[in-house]
Design a protein around this motif. Sequence first.
Motif, short mmCIF file in Angstrom:
data_model
loop_
_atom_site.label_atom_id
_atom_site.label_comp_id
_atom_site.label_asym_id
_atom_site.label_seq_id
_atom_site.Cartn_x
_atom_site.Cartn_y
_atom_site.Cartn_z
N SER A 1 48.13 54.94 -10.42
CA SER A 1 49.04 55.01 -11.58
C SER A 1 50.34 54.29 -11.27
O SER A 1 50.77 54.22 -10.12
CB SER A 1 49.32 56.47 -11.95
OG SER A 1 50.14 57.06 -10.97
N ASP B 1 40.78 57.86 -9.50
CA ASP B 1 42.06 57.72 -10.21
C ASP B 1 43.13 58.36 -9.36
O ASP B 1 43.10 59.57 -9.11
CB ASP B 1 41.99 58.40 -11.57
CG ASP B 1 40.85 57.85 -12.42
OD1 ASP B 1 40.51 56.66 -12.24
OD2 ASP B 1 40.30 58.60 -13.24
N LEU B 2 44.07 57.55 -8.90
CA LEU B 2 45.17 58.08 -8.08
C LEU B 2 46.26 58.50 -9.04
O LEU B 2 46.87 57.66 -9.71
CB LEU B 2 45.65 57.00 -7.11
CG LEU B 2 44.56 56.47 -6.18
CD1 LEU B 2 45.01 55.21 -5.52
CD2 LEU B 2 44.19 57.51 -5.16
N LEU B 3 46.47 59.80 -9.13
CA LEU B 3 47.33 60.32 -10.20
C LEU B 3 48.80 60.36 -9.82
O LEU B 3 49.65 59.91 -10.56
CB LEU B 3 46.83 61.71 -10.61
CG LEU B 3 45.34 61.74 -10.99
CD1 LEU B 3 44.86 63.16 -11.11
CD2 LEU B 3 45.11 60.97 -12.28
N PRO C 1 54.23 63.72 -14.58
CA PRO C 1 53.05 64.46 -15.08
C PRO C 1 51.76 63.79 -14.65
O PRO C 1 51.73 62.57 -14.43
CB PRO C 1 53.21 64.39 -16.59
CG PRO C 1 53.99 63.14 -16.82
CD PRO C 1 54.88 62.97 -15.64
N ILE C 2 50.71 64.59 -14.50
CA ILE C 2 49.41 64.03 -14.19
C ILE C 2 48.80 63.52 -15.50
O ILE C 2 48.80 64.21 -16.50
CB ILE C 2 48.49 65.10 -13.56
CG1 ILE C 2 49.05 65.46 -12.18
CG2 ILE C 2 47.07 64.62 -13.45
CD1 ILE C 2 48.35 66.60 -11.53
N VAL C 3 48.31 62.30 -15.49
CA VAL C 3 47.76 61.73 -16.73
C VAL C 3 46.31 61.32 -16.49
O VAL C 3 45.88 61.12 -15.37
CB VAL C 3 48.57 60.48 -17.18
CG1 VAL C 3 49.95 60.90 -17.60
CG2 VAL C 3 48.61 59.45 -16.08
N GLU C 4 45.60 61.19 -17.57
CA GLU C 4 44.21 60.74 -17.51
C GLU C 4 44.18 59.23 -17.38
O GLU C 4 44.93 58.54 -18.06
CB GLU C 4 43.48 61.13 -18.80
CG GLU C 4 43.15 62.60 -18.91
CD GLU C 4 42.04 63.03 -17.98
OE1 GLU C 4 41.28 62.18 -17.54
OE2 GLU C 4 41.96 64.24 -17.70
N ALA C 5 43.34 58.72 -16.52
CA ALA C 5 43.18 57.27 -16.43
C ALA C 5 42.37 56.79 -17.63
O ALA C 5 41.53 57.53 -18.14
CB ALA C 5 42.46 56.90 -15.16
N PRO C 6 42.63 55.57 -18.10
CA PRO C 6 41.87 55.08 -19.27
C PRO C 6 40.41 54.86 -18.90
O PRO C 6 40.11 54.43 -17.80
CB PRO C 6 42.56 53.75 -19.59
CG PRO C 6 43.22 53.33 -18.32
CD PRO C 6 43.56 54.57 -17.59
#
Lengths: 248, 329
Positions: free
Chosen positions: B242, B307-309, B322-327
């Motif tokens: 990210s 996915d490295l958050l 914040p932790i987000v979802e990878a596309p």
Amino acid sequence: MADATNEFPSYGIRFQKSVLEKISQLSPRAQLEVYRVVNELAEDPNRFPHRVESREGCLVYGHPDPPLEITYRITDTDPKFMTIVDVVERAVVGALVVVSYSHKDVKWRDELRKFLKPHVRQKRIRIWDDTAIGAGEKWREEIKRAFGSANVAILLMSPDFLESDFIAQEELPVLLDRAKKKEGGVELRWIAVRPSDFELQPEVAADQALNEPKRPLSTLRKPAWETELTNVARKIMAAVEKAAASPG
Amino acid sequence: MAEPSRTVLSREQIRQALAVLREEQQAHPISAAQRRFFVWYRISVWLFFISLFLLIGCLVRFSEIPRGDVWAVIFFALLVVSFLAVLMLFFLNIKLIFYTGREFRLALKTKLWQLATQMHTGRRWPRRLMVGIGAFLLVTLLAAAWIIHPYVGIPLAVALLTFIFLRFARRRLDMLANSEQLVAYLTNLDAGEGPAGIGHVAIPTGVFEEIGAIEDIHIQRRRAKAINESRHSGHGYAVVKSRAMIADIAKLDEASQLKIEVRIAELASESPPAEATLEPGGIWRVPVTETPYEIVCRQDQAARRIDLLSLGQSDGTFSPRPIVEAPRG
């Protein structure tokens, strides 16, 4: 939850198995630079068009300092990713030429780069300018490092160059200090790209000008400034030779 | 007389260049005696083809070898002798032929033709034009010879292929000889001037370019092998870092940055490491040894990606982002 598309780069990164070992054999600085460049390329594989060459289905990125070559392959199908195929640090590299300029003179930086390209191809010189610095990097340290190890420094003189506080406070002092040194110094030269009162910069002598200061490049028509830049490129190579001849 | 142009190299660069040249020598370890065999091998091959063509000339002229045609007998004898010499010297040159063949095969697989030809750093189009015209003339010559008489066409085609192969092998040997001279030159230079490990040394630009050309070939071969390997081997996982994490890492000191980047690269080639802990929601926390940091990531085995958050602290706190979802594709 934040918008995911804004939070992640476009490309995932895959490392070929043998690459990690190859990277670990590099100097710590070169290793860090590899990872930094890979992060930049994952953001946009075309971010450095003048440093990337296509070779048989792969792309080869050439980094000026340290002199690295990163071979990678882009897969544009979903999900997009890039595979790092090979990383190598060149031993036989030419003198480091740094270019200090105002961002309003990007055109002249690119033109100068074009005229020096044959010498870059022959590995006689490497060109560093601030495009080598990645986003989020400690750019101040990076500039000092490049300017501290340069063999030849070229200033693109213009009103914006003289106006820039950053150039006056961060870049010029390093170069002027090194230019005074007899050993391990830098050959300082400048190009008048736009009309400016260059005498306001008394430390930069008129005899270090690579073109006629009273006839800056922007005041010439195209064939004339191209001829001028051809001469400038020759003079830069002479400065490279002089740097090579002086004690290290 | 004008001073010859010089290029500066640091002592570190000299040592790196020496390492490259020695590696290049080891890539083709051909002794001086073996090189002499190669000279004789080339002479024998040419003698064989010349006598073969002359004999064919006699055959075409008389449609069969007439008894008492002294020249035909001489050419035939020369053919037999040179053939035996080629046969014998083939075994003495087997090492060089093997290396040359291996290089050719690699160039063929990866299409990195600079391996099979001399390195040129100048403009490509004049060379391509010359090669194109040369190839056209050769094909025309072969076709003409084939039409006139297959007895001439077939050996001519074989002779041309042999010529290309021998020429390539000779270039490899020339490069090896250059490497030896340059190793001797640089070793003297390294031992000679100033305190070890300090300062720069100016060398003639011609020598600099010679070393550069060998390093180019060295890098090309290494790259060709890597490209070839990439077509056959697995790659582990793709890591998607990210932007927040990239920014967090960039703020750290260089030693920590490097440790974290190395750990991330290692993650790409392994399944969750033993020291990783799994949290609810399928989130892994992977500690980075010798630092107070840990990598917070999510692995997708089906898509083979990680996915490295964000970058967390080993005391259990996350970075403030914040932790987000990878596309997803």
